[in-house]
Enzyme design. Structure first.
Site, PDB file in Angstrom:
ATOM      1  N   ASP A 488       0.828  -1.205   0.000  1.00 52.19           N
ATOM      2  CA  ASP A 488       0.000   0.000   0.000  1.00 52.19           C
ATOM      3  C   ASP A 488       0.866   1.261   0.000  1.00 52.19           C
ATOM      4  OD1 ASP A 488      -2.330   1.475   0.130  1.00 52.19           O
ATOM      5  OD2 ASP A 488      -3.084   0.520   1.958  1.00 52.19           O
ATOM      6  N   ASP A 558     -10.595   2.006  -3.271  1.00 52.33           N
ATOM      7  CA  ASP A 558     -11.114   1.781  -1.918  1.00 52.33           C
ATOM      8  C   ASP A 558     -12.633   1.828  -1.918  1.00 52.33           C
ATOM      9  OD1 ASP A 558      -8.819   1.311  -0.596  1.00 52.33           O
ATOM     10  OD2 ASP A 558      -8.585   3.316   0.230  1.00 52.33           O
TER      11      ASP A 558
HETATM   12  C1  DGJ Z   1      -5.813   1.838   1.971  1.00 47.43           C
HETATM   13  C2  DGJ Z   1      -6.185   0.609   1.213  1.00 47.43           C
HETATM   14  O1  DGJ Z   1      -6.622   0.924  -0.049  1.00 47.43           O
HETATM   15  C3  DGJ Z   1      -7.204  -0.183   2.007  1.00 47.43           C
HETATM   16  O2  DGJ Z   1      -7.648  -1.277   1.282  1.00 47.43           O
HETATM   17  C4  DGJ Z   1      -6.581  -0.590   3.308  1.00 47.43           C
HETATM   18  O3  DGJ Z   1      -5.535  -1.487   3.053  1.00 47.43           O
HETATM   19  C5  DGJ Z   1      -6.090   0.624   4.053  1.00 47.43           C
HETATM   20  N1  DGJ Z   1      -5.248   1.447   3.245  1.00 47.43           N
HETATM   21  C6  DGJ Z   1      -5.345   0.214   5.288  1.00 47.43           C
HETATM   22  O4  DGJ Z   1      -4.787   1.270   5.925  1.00 47.43           O
END
Ligand code: DGJ
Length: 739
Positions: A488, A558
């Site tokens: 991430d 997300d």
């Molecule tokens: C952003 C990601 O896109 C989410 O899926 C998740 O992993 C969060 N970060 C966790 O902090």
């Protein structure tokens, strides 16, 4: 006289008497002219021409004294109106140049004249940046054209890699300082291309966090359009993809040129129309915060651009890009391998979990047939919110008493693979890493550090920091049976500055960051070939082909709401294949939109890409669990086709209430039709949906109802969409050709 590669192999020719290079793929020609033996001009790119037997490859005219003549011997032309292959500044071309340099004497004038060329029967790769590759037997060849500035000994090499069978050409540029002084590069585009006219519309993928890659199509007007990111990431806001389409081009027909930059940092693309309605297109690193000091003998390489031309509309262009990315960009063990159905605990628990909770989720998932459990954020340090511990990649035993090794073991014994989340490029101010190395983050000394999601970015332009990350992650990945990693990156860059660079070199910082990141990724993917990596940047903030080079899949957004996902996945598919898109079923009301939709449409949207679940399965009713069990069974039965078939868009969510797409195998013996309707319109007759890309003479059977249709019926008359009461409905049909 023709210079060619091998007797039977002629994808690149230099036709000396015509003064041009002819690059051919299966269906296209790309022609570069050599005007007056020294100017490299763009001749043509489009449908295949067998023999460019024209003397008019270059049209030129002397306009007026405000388009001056670079050549005092011949005043019949000006660079202001010549279609160039790599425009430069200072010798009568007033459009935005492809390259901008500054010499030690302060001059910025550049002249780039043809010096030589070479053709090799292979793909030439880049030194330190991701690039497409070739495999044994590929009909691929590379043309390198060297241009030299006669005064300043600057050598610019343009590379054209021609993938004959893929109808793809890639381009990149190398700049070499052959002088004895320093040369400052302020802009090095990966490509520049001048078109004779501007009768085009340009298509870009724009958006924001949880609203990525909306398709925006606009006419190319007079003046300049800029498509760029200055965020230190390719970004949610603008994708490094641009298409130039003829005005009548739609999904199914018409001419379109697609360009995609293999780069994950700030980029810029310019579309400029001059006073004569000529159009220049450039793409490359964003020069906004870039400058590179090139010392004698040094070489700078630009990122690579992938170019696809199609006369079969946007679907035609996407098909070229998809197969190229699947076959000649994505690497590693999972390149052609079916991707596991995963469950991720993020939306189920956020930071609030312990080992028993994780195991209870995993047990439920294993029972339903899920194959991989992904432990998301919150497993390390004191990470109970997004305020702490990034950088401290040590398991929190208060939450996970068996540690990562023990947890992986417990998950494995349920029959599932185990995967883990990391965000290695970051550091929280409240972390042991920050306390021991407060100067490891990107910052300007004496200035307040701007935070995003309470975090700072590690300065990957510094070797020792990259080494630290490599060591920590190697220890982590070796510590347990980790078979998947979600990588991430949750903020845009600010305070771009490195204490590891001199004041002179500060504008190298961002590019050096990406060289550092790519170096880490190259090493880790080599060290851990069995791990399936998924990239993520707050969802789709770095959904770009460079990340796909290291990680075969990307968390698309997300936003897990099924209705939002229609546009996100539709837009993403313009450039990227469906197997690259992570898509999960989540809980209702949806956490990003508050929308309530049926489990059916949530499944039907996610099951057209790389499938998973992200909700608390222990809280579902028996009925919902049975529905999920059936989704998983169906997805597994059709997974090869869904993940690796050809994806075609039929109806756009950007144009109305309905969306449809389909996935077919290459031979058109099997396909799945996906239809979605957002709102119910009262009192409307049933409508037909016309399909495409089938074999008209074949008979296809709906494998559920056993109804039979000929391909020509499905394509010309169409299939009747049944009535559904209510909003947010979907209908998915699997067809097989009759044997
Ligand atoms: C952003 C990601 O896109 C989410 O899926 C998740 O992993 C969060 N970060 C966790 O902090």
């Amino acid at each position: 006289m023709e210079e060619q590669l091998r007797g039977d192999y002629m994808s690149i020719k230099f036709i000396e008497d015509k003064g041009c290079f002819h690059l051919k793929t299966k269906n296209t020609s790309y022609i570069i002219g050599l005007f007056k033996g020294k100017y490299l001009v763009h001749g043509y790119w489009g449908g295949k021409i067998n023999d460019p037997n024209t003397d008019e490859m270059v049209i030129y005219e002397d306009f007026n004294s405000f388009s001056p003549n670079p050549d005092i011997e011949d005043k019949t032309y000006s660079l202001d109106t010549l279609n160039q292959e790599y425009g430069f500044y200072g010798k009568s071309d007033y459009r935005n140049p492809a390259i901008e340099v500054e010499y030690e004497n302060g001059s910025r004038i550049t002249e780039l004249y043809y010096e030589s060329h070479s053709i090799v029967g292979k793909k030439v790769g880049l030194r330190a940046l991701p690039s497409a590759y070739a495999v044994e037997g590929d009909r691929v060849s590379t043309l390198r054209i060297d241009l030299r500035d006669p005064v300043e000994s600057l050598l610019v090499s343009l590379y054209y890699c021609v993938y004959e069978d893929y109808d793809i050409i890639t381009r990149f540029v190398e700049v070499k300082n052959k002088s004895c002084g320093k040369i400052k590069l302020n802009n090095v585009s990966s490509l520049c291309m001048d078109f004779e006219e501007n009768e085009f519309e340009f298509i870009q993928l724009v958006g924001s966090w949880v609203r990525e890659r909306e398709i925006v199509r606009q006419p190319v007007g007079r003046g300049t359009h800029i498509i760029e990111s200055k965020r230190g990431a390719s970004s949610h806001h603008k994708n490094p993809f641009v298409a130039l389409a003829r005005r009548n081009t739609d999904e199914f027909q018409g001419q379109v040129y697609g360009f995609n930059l293999l780069y994950s940092g700030s980029f810029r693309s310019l579309i400029e129309v001059n006073a004569y309605n000529q159009m220049r297109f450039t793409m490359g690193l964003n020069p906004f915060n870039f400058s590179w000091n090139l010392f004698p003998g040094e070489v700078f390489e630009s990122p690579e651009v992938v170019m696809a031309y199609s006369q079969e509309g946007l679907n035609g262009m996407s098909r070229l890009l998809h197969s190229f990315y699947k076959e000649r960009l994505i690497r590693g063990e999972y390149k052609d391998r079916e991707r596991p159905i995963l469950m991720n605990n993020w939306e189920a628990t956020y930071f609030d979990f312990d080992e028993e909770k994780i195991i209870s989720l995993a047990k439920e998932g294993a029972d339903l047939g899920i194959e991989l459990f992904v432990l998301d954020d919150g497993w390390f340090g004191k990470r109970n919110s997004d305020k702490a511990s990034l950088g401290d990649w040590i398991v929190n035993r208060e939450k996970l008493s068996s540690g990562i090794e023990g947890l992986a073991h417990r998950i494995n014994s349920l029959g599932m693979k185990f995967g883990i989340w990391v965000e290695p490029e970051m550091v929280s101010p409240d972390s042991d890493l920050y306390r021991s190395h407060p100067d490891w983050c990107i910052h300007v000394p004496n200035r307040t550090k701007s935070e995003g999601r309470n975090q700072l970015i590690l300065d990957l332009s510094r070797r020792e920091i990259c080494n630290y990350i490599l060591e920590k992650l190697t220890n982590l990945f070796e510590s347990a049976n980790i078979e998947y990693v979600k990588w991430d990156m949750n903020r845009s860059m600010t305070d771009v500055y490195s204490i590891g660079l001199s004041s002179e070199d500060q504008r190298q910082m961002e590019h050096r960051y990406y060289l550092g990141l790519y170096g880490i990724l190259e090493e880790l993917t080599k060290r851990f070939p069995r791990i399936l990596f998924e990239s993520c940047c707050g969802g789709g903030g770095r959904f770009d082909p460079a990340m796909l080079f290291y990680m075969p899949q990307t968390w698309t957004s997300d936003n897990t709401d099924a209705i939002s996902r229609l546009s996100i996945q539709y837009g993403t598919s313009l450039a990227y294949p469906q197997a690259a898109m992570g898509a999960h079923v989540s809980i209702i009301p949806n956490h990003q939109t508050g929308r309530v939709t049926d489990l059916k449409i949530r499944g039907d949207v996610a099951m057209s890409a790389n499938f998973g679940y992200e909700l608390d399965l222990t809280k579902l009713s028996q009925g919902e669990k049975e529905e999920i069990r059936e989704q998983i069974r169906w997805y597994k039965a059709n997974r090869k086709l869904i993940q690796y078939g050809e994806f075609y868009r039929l109806k756009s969510p950007f144009h109305g209430n309905e969306t449809a797409w389909m996935i077919t195998d290459r031979d058109k013996t099997e396909f799945i039709l996906y239809y979605y309707r957002v709102l119910k319109t009262p009192n409307m007759p049933r409508r037909r949906l016309r399909l495409k890309y089938l074999d008209s003479g074949r008979e296809y059977i709906d494998t559920y109802t056993k109804r039979k249709y000929y391909g020509d019926v499905l394509m010309n008359l169409g299939i009747v969409i049944p009535h559904f009461p209510g909003d947010f409905k979907s209908h998915v049909i699997h067809f097989k050709a009759k044997e």
